[in-house]
Design a protein around this motif. Structure first.
Motif, PDB file in Angstrom:
ATOM      1  N   GLN A  81      27.126   9.034  15.018  1.00 29.34           N
ATOM      2  CA  GLN A  81      26.806   8.594  16.360  1.00 29.34           C
ATOM      3  C   GLN A  81      26.629   9.790  17.291  1.00 29.34           C
ATOM      4  OE1 GLN A  81      26.157   5.461  16.957  1.00 29.34           O
ATOM      5  NE2 GLN A  81      25.508   5.965  19.056  1.00 29.34           N
ATOM      6  N   THR A  82      27.418  10.819  17.063  1.00 31.54           N
ATOM      7  CA  THR A  82      27.305  12.034  17.902  1.00 31.54           C
ATOM      8  C   THR A  82      25.962  12.712  17.676  1.00 31.54           C
ATOM      9  OG1 THR A  82      29.673  12.379  17.859  1.00 31.54           O
ATOM     10  CG2 THR A  82      28.323  14.277  18.406  1.00 31.54           C
ATOM     11  N   SER A  85      23.010  10.666  19.275  1.00 23.70           N
ATOM     12  CA  SER A  85      22.991  10.529  20.735  1.00 23.70           C
ATOM     13  C   SER A  85      21.970  11.499  21.331  1.00 23.70           C
ATOM     14  CB  SER A  85      24.386  10.805  21.300  1.00 23.70           C
ATOM     15  OG  SER A  85      24.718  12.173  21.097  1.00 23.70           O
ATOM     16  N   ARG A  86      21.458  11.127  22.476  1.00 22.94           N
ATOM     17  CA  ARG A  86      20.455  11.954  23.129  1.00 22.94           C
ATOM     18  C   ARG A  86      21.089  13.041  24.025  1.00 22.94           C
ATOM     19  NH1 ARG A  86      15.900  11.578  20.314  1.00 22.94           N
ATOM     20  NH2 ARG A  86      15.437   9.377  19.791  1.00 22.94           N
ATOM     21  N   SER A  87      22.362  13.112  24.011  1.00 19.81           N
ATOM     22  CA  SER A  87      23.010  14.148  24.835  1.00 19.81           C
ATOM     23  C   SER A  87      22.759  15.531  24.246  1.00 19.81           C
ATOM     24  CB  SER A  87      24.516  13.867  24.930  1.00 19.81           C
ATOM     25  OG  SER A  87      25.085  13.928  23.624  1.00 19.81           O
ATOM     26  N   TYR A 116      16.369  13.001  14.686  1.00 26.29           N
ATOM     27  CA  TYR A 116      17.180  13.227  15.868  1.00 26.29           C
ATOM     28  C   TYR A 116      17.266  14.751  16.111  1.00 26.29           C
ATOM     29  CZ  TYR A 116      18.551   8.403  14.993  1.00 26.29           C
ATOM     30  OH  TYR A 116      18.533   7.077  14.757  1.00 26.29           O
TER      31      TYR A 116
END
Length: 872
Positions: A81-82, A85-87, A116
């Motif tokens: 999930q990390t 993420s788009r962060s 990603y």
């Protein structure tokens, strides 16, 4: 004549051509040797740079591998999930341009791949290209190669990263790309593909460091691949093809293995500034060699032309000399009748005027005329073959030898020089040397012709003309002795006042009127006087004797008389002149003291002999003590463990040195008292002597911060005295002054002329001073005064005693004026007869000389009493 000159010019031209040819050949040889040596050096430098470039490339690849490996270890610990993420993520690495995470179910990749981006330097267009259908197929193939090794039980994978060859081949970036892939099991069990993308621009970041290594470009080609990755190090905006063609000098190829792949690497190298300079060096050597050849040829041509000009000049001078000789012969014939009686004397006078000499090119005398013997006293036969300049002082020899060599080599023409020439008796006479011409003898040897003019007689004659009359009048009038002139018949021609006073007459007029015949009317024994006059006339020499005479009142007195004939330049005796001195009191006293003096002389002689013998006996063991003490002090035979022993040895040596100085003083005093000491007189320059003496006390003066004023400059009169004795006396006076002058005190050194015309050389200080009783004791031998400073150094109380004895030998005296707590002035008073007057300098040029703190070697300083303990 013209044909000979033309032949000489032709020969000179052919010689110059030959020199140029030889120079060109030698220059070519130098060029070849230099080129070979530089080529070897360039090859060595090129090899070293190639190895350095290879190490740089390997280091950059190792950095890429390290960055990707660290990235894999970091991503393993993260949940999926990390990553999805788009962060923003902190996945930035030096050698990686972009990082992507592609998730899968562990069996196959989905139809639609979602990448990603964890970190991306590329544009969205470049990222879309990466995920194109064609490249997705390649990614699937890559994943397939990974998944074949995958099992469901594996929780984490550790598979060597692989490079995607197809993507690299179609990458549109001009620098080329390297795509790395690794299958990973994340911390939450998710399985996916981690991609890292880099390019050659990122791997080989920076222009300057590769330019400094001489690297123009790098080409990387994986083994068995059809593509290559290129990186060229050139400034942006330039033309790549022209840059490579102009910069690339050589190529270095090697192989490198990374990520299970073997790469073939080619490094393009260009020339560095150092290599360019080395490559140009052979041409520089060739240019310099050719330049030196032509310069040498031009200089040689100039020298030969100059030599020819000098030869023509010498021929012209020779012709003029012949014409001059002919003219002299004509004039001699015209005046022969008038000059027959004076011919021999004129030849002597002409020969006295100048010394004519001839030298070889080394300065050796080949010919000298008879005037040489009369001017210098040296024998002609002994002087022929000796260097002329060996008769000069050493400091003048080098200058004159250099001038002669310059003349012989054509660097200068005829010249004149002034210097001092050593006569046979040891003194140096001022002469003027004139080099008039160069000639060749019958053997074609070069000879230098010149003359020497004796300036000493000229100087003395000029001074004598001015001073003779004044001195004569002063001596005649003020002399204490009677002075007279007597004709050959015995009649008085003239007399001075002292003569009339001694004989009891009122004045000289009364004496001359009364005494018509001096021999018959004055002397008790006229026959003795007549005999002395006869001996003086026949021997043409002076006579000195003691004789009895009558005063006007009839009293008999004793006279000490001196008489000599006056002879003109033709050898004719004109008259007699003489002096008388009343020695009646001395004569009577001599008889009374004869016996006492004989006894005193015997006792004094015995004492002096005893002191001299004892001093010599003491000096022999003392020299051994000082020698062995010096060996121990300097540790010549090896190091001494105990430092105190070295200090003790130094004290022994110092004490022995002081004792040796005392013994030397005793010997000097004994020699003077026994009559074994004689003066070797010369012209003493007081200005130089004072400077030399002060140099010996530089360290002590600086240590005590004494202000020293030396008022003796070049305008001070010179003395006729013994240079060594005057130095020794001045040294002893300065030694006492420095010793007894307090810290930051003052010392003045100067001269003056007293009311009697005598010269005073004085040393004045502001030390502790002495009482009249102490002054009297200080001038006595072996008498030491107690005081704060009296025992600082060794001494026997003979310093001022030795000064007094030496002044007695010079006919002078020592004067000591001192006042307690005020200071002391000690003067050496030389009689006026020893003063050599010189023309005074202008007041503007008279300055006070400061103390020169540079210590120089002073001739004769080793005889001074540096350990004297005499006081003033």
């Amino acid at each position: 004549m013209a044909d000979t000159k033309e032949n000489n010019e032709r020969k000179m031209f052919m010689t110059q051509v030959a020199i140029v040819i030889v120079g060109v050949l030698v220059s070519g040889a130098f060029y070849g040797l230099t080129n070979l040596s530089i080529g070897l050096k360039l090859t060595e430098l090129e090899f070293e740079r190639a190895k350095s470039a290879e190490n740089v490339v390997r280091k950059e690849f190792d950095g890429l591998e390290k960055d990707f490996t660290e990235l894999v270890e970091y991503v393993k610990l993260l949940p999926s999930q990390t990553l999805k993420s788009r962060s923003k993520h902190t996945f930035r690495h030096d050698k990686l341009s972009s990082i992507f995470w592609i998730e899968t179910d562990g069996v196959s990749l989905p139809e639609k791949i979602i990448a990603y981006p964890l970190f991306n330097h590329y544009s969205r267009k470049e990222l879309s290209w990466y995920l194109s259908a064609k490249n997705i197929k390649v990614i699937r193939e890559t994943y397939k190669s990974f998944s074949n090794k995958e099992t469901w039980q594996v929780k984490s994978l550790d598979i060597t990263p692989q490079i995607n060859e197809a993507i690299n081949m179609e990458w549109e970036n001009k620098h080329g790309a390297i795509v790395l892939g690794q299958l990973l099991r994340l911390n939450d069990g998710a399985l996916g593909l981690l991609n890292g993308i880099s390019d050659t621009k990122t791997i080989f970041n920076g222009y300057g460091q590769y330019e400094n290594l001489g690297i123009a470009g790098i080409s990387i080609k994986p083994a068995s691949a059809t593509y290559s990755l290129h990186e060229t190090f050139y400034k942006e905006g330039g033309d790549l093809s022209s840059y490579i063609s102009s910069k690339v000098k050589t190529q270095h190829k090697f192989s490198h293995a990374d990520f299970n792949r073997l790469y073939k690497v080619r490094v393009d190298l260009h020339s560095t500034n150092t290599e360019k300079i080395l490559a140009a060096l052979p041409w520089i050597v060739l240019t310099v060699s050719l330049f030196l050849t032509f310069v040498y040829t031009a200089i040689r041509h100039f020298n030969i032309s100059r030599a020819q000009e000098m030869q023509e000049l010498n021929q012209g001078l020779a012709s003029r000399n012949i014409a001059l000789k002919n003219e002299i012969k004509k004039r001699e014939k015209m005046n022969l009748a008038v000059r027959q009686s004076e011919q021999e004397n004129r030849a002597v006078i002409n020969s006295i005027n100048e010394v004519i000499f001839e030298l070889d090119v080394d300065g050796n005398l080949c010919f000298i005329n008879d005037t040489w013997r009369r001017v210098t006293g040296h024998d002609l036969a002994e002087s022929i073959g000796k260097p002329l300049f060996s008769f000069l002082r050493e400091k003048e020899q080098r200058e004159q030898i250099q001038k002669l060599q310059d003349l012989v080599q054509g660097k200068s023409s005829a010249y004149c020089s002034l210097f001092r020439l050593q006569a046979k008796d040891g003194h140096y006479k001022p002469v003027e040397m004139t080099i008039s011409m160069l000639r060749q003898d019958q053997h074609k040897n070069l000879r230098v012709v010149g003359t020497l003019a004796d300036l000493e007689e000229k100087e003395l004659a000029e001074k004598a003309v001015v001073e003779a009359e004044e001195n004569y009048k002063r001596i005649w009038k003020n002399a204490a002795n009677g002075i007279y002139e007597l004709d050959l018949d015995g009649a008085l021609m003239s007399a001075n006042p002292a003569m009339a006073d001694i004989l009891g007459y009122d004045d000289t007029d009364q004496l001359i009127r009364y005494v018509t015949n001096m021999s018959d009317m004055i002397y008790v024994t006229p026959e003795d006087k007549a005999q002395k006059i006869k001996e003086s006339i026949e021997g043409e020499s002076s006579k000195k004797y003691e004789i009895k005479a009558y005063r006007k009142d009839g009293e008999e007195i004793w006279l000490n008389e001196f008489i000599q004939p006056v002879i003109n330049d033709k050898g004719v005796i004109l008259h007699l002149e003489g002096t008388i001195d009343d020695i009646t009191d001395r004569k009577n006293a001599d008889i009374a003291l004869m016996k006492a003096k004989a006894e005193s002389d015997m006792a004094n002689r015995a004492k002096s002999d005893f002191l001299a013998n004892m001093s010599h006996e003491l000096r022999t063991p003392l020299n051994s003590i000082m020698g062995f003490a010096e060996i121990i002090r300097d540790q010549v035979m090896g190091a001494i463990k105990e430092p105190a022993y070295t200090e003790y040895a130094g004290e022994i040596h110092k004490s022995g040195k002081g004792l040796l100085a005392i013994i030397n003083q005793i010997l000097d005093v004994s020699k003077i008292e026994s009559g074994d000491r004689e003066l070797n007189e010369s012209l003493v320059k007081l200005a130089k002597l004072s400077d030399d003496s002060l140099q010996l006390f530089t360290e002590k003066i600086r240590e005590k911060q004494i202000e020293v004023t030396n008022n003796i400059d070049d305008s001070v009169e010179d003395l006729i005295a013994e240079d060594r004795s005057v130095k020794q006396m001045l040294y002893n006076l300065l030694s006492n002054a420095v010793k007894f002058t307090p810290n930051k005190g003052k010392i003045i050194l100067g001269t003056s002329i007293d009311e009697n015309g005598d010269l005073r050389l004085f040393v004045e200080d502001n030390g502790e001073g002495l009482t009249p009783e102490q002054v009297e004791r200080a001038l006595k031998p072996f008498d030491l005064l107690d005081g704060d400073h009296s025992r600082e150094t060794y001494g026997a109380g003979l310093g001022l005693t030795l000064v007094k004895l030496l002044m007695d030998m010079h006919g002078g005296r020592i004067d000591m004026q001192s006042e307690k707590n005020v200071g002391t002035t000690v003067s050496l008073i030389f009689p006026k007869e020893r003063i050599r007057s010189r023309k005074k300098e202008s007041k503007e040029e008279q300055t006070t000389k400061p103390l020169d703190v540079e210590i120089s070697n002073i001739e004769g300083a080793d005889v001074f009493d540096t350990g004297s303990n005499s006081v003033h």
